[in-house]
Design an enzyme around this catalytic site. Sequence first.
Site: not given
Length: 550
Positions: A24-27, A29, A44, A142
């Site tokens: 995802g946008g955060m990295g 998993v 993550k 979120d």
Amino acid sequence: MGTEGDAVRVIAGRYRLEARLGRGGMGVVWRATDELLGRRVAVKELAQDDTLSSEEARGRRDRTLREARAVAQLSHPHIIVVHDVVEDGERPYIVMELIDGGSLADRIAEHGPLAPDEAARIGLALLGALRAAHAAGVLHRDIKPANVLLERDSDRVVLTDFGIAQVAGATTLTETGSFVGSPEYTAPERMSGAHTGPESDLWSLGALLCTALSGESPFRRDSLGGILHAVVFAEIRTPPQAAPLLPVVRGLLERDPGRRLGAAEAERLLRAFRDTGRTPPAASSGYTPTRADLPQQGLAQQGLSPSRLGQSAQERSTRGVLIAALLVAAMAGAGVSAAALLVNRDGEGGGSPTSSAPRETTSAAPGPTASGSTGPTAASPSPTGRPSTTASHAASRASDDRPTAPSGYHVADDPAGFSLAVPEGFTRVPQGERVFYMSPGQTFRLGIRIAEPEPGGPLAVLRRAHAGGPDANPGYHDGKVTETTHGARPAALWEFTWDGFSAAEGPRHTYDLCWEEDGRLYDVWVSAPVGKVREAREYFDVAVDTFVTG
């Protein structure tokens, strides 16, 4: 399903990354094994920003580690367990429990919408999780179906991905100033760049419940600009499937965070539904039902009078939407047009306020009289007392000071010496000192009056009109005049309900804004049937936001 072809790595000397579970946008998993304790975990790997200097990158890593450790202190059966927060090769990693099961988004995609009882069960679990997080000073920011895990072979619901959470008194896990979150589930106050609190997570939960019950977010649109407009301005049309939980859904989707349904009350309503199969009315919510929300139940049965049918008092300013558009467009490269986002405000009013009672009539058909709005609009103060003036009034103009029309509107350059955006299909009808723009059939009537200033200014003008309301407007009731500002100028708002000029026309509601500018008194109002007040408020607010003199 994991991607097994990835090279196996061991980080922090103990966590073996074995397969990629998602990105995802955060990295990324990973499914991993804690070799020290011999257990399966999820890891993550947070994304790095290569545009940052080494000092900036270090500061961001330090913030991430510090704030993630604060999130790790949360302990609740419906919050993902964070086992560890580590750094390897100057990259931060969050080690979490591995849930055997898919997300709520997966469940909806594979099996369709949930039954109301199941949606209520999931909603209760998430409310418990949010109350625990909020009590610890942590905002999730979120909430969406993809971040809700449903454990296989159990009833456990798990809120995960606190990757963009905000800890009280700290900056966020993402870069300061960036727009984070999923627009379809983001509260309007976050879209407008305003200060946010726990209420913003509750809005997201309301959108999530709609999605769970119907299979689609009520704010889904074909473009990013469309989503922003739907969240901040457009009428919120809850899906028919949400009817069993309507007091909860509509209470959570109250645009004014100060009037939004609280977590404790939402829990009470959902528990009552699970116990009895019916959702009682909310005891403390700013939610005011509309006719669209009550398709199978009469107003009298619900204890509602037409004057109580309306939209939230507070709408976010167009300026806020422009801010949000710039932030999100910068993030997504969407190229959102500011003009396309200058949308939706309702209002329809009656005549203009004068020392004699205002009247709105035409040779073709009778029209409403002066009107205003009970609560803040783009030109009115917010319930918190902070002025929410029409900064968009200036922002929406072109370089020659001509207003820019939102989608579905056109700019009317009126011979009376003003310009404003009116809905497509509205026809100009001059009426003495008043000018009207009428929808087909005169369902909606937008009026403008320009006059000499009167003693006491706009507030006194509208108070006199309010006092004469019963004489000018048959069945006049629930009138209210509020002192506010329009731009930096003193102004007043008037809102009321009345019976209309005939039985065939039926009850109507009116919004009116009055202000002084350049030695003249300006009055803009919109009136409409009580069942169409949301559309009316849109027309009213767009007219006020785009009104230009000269």
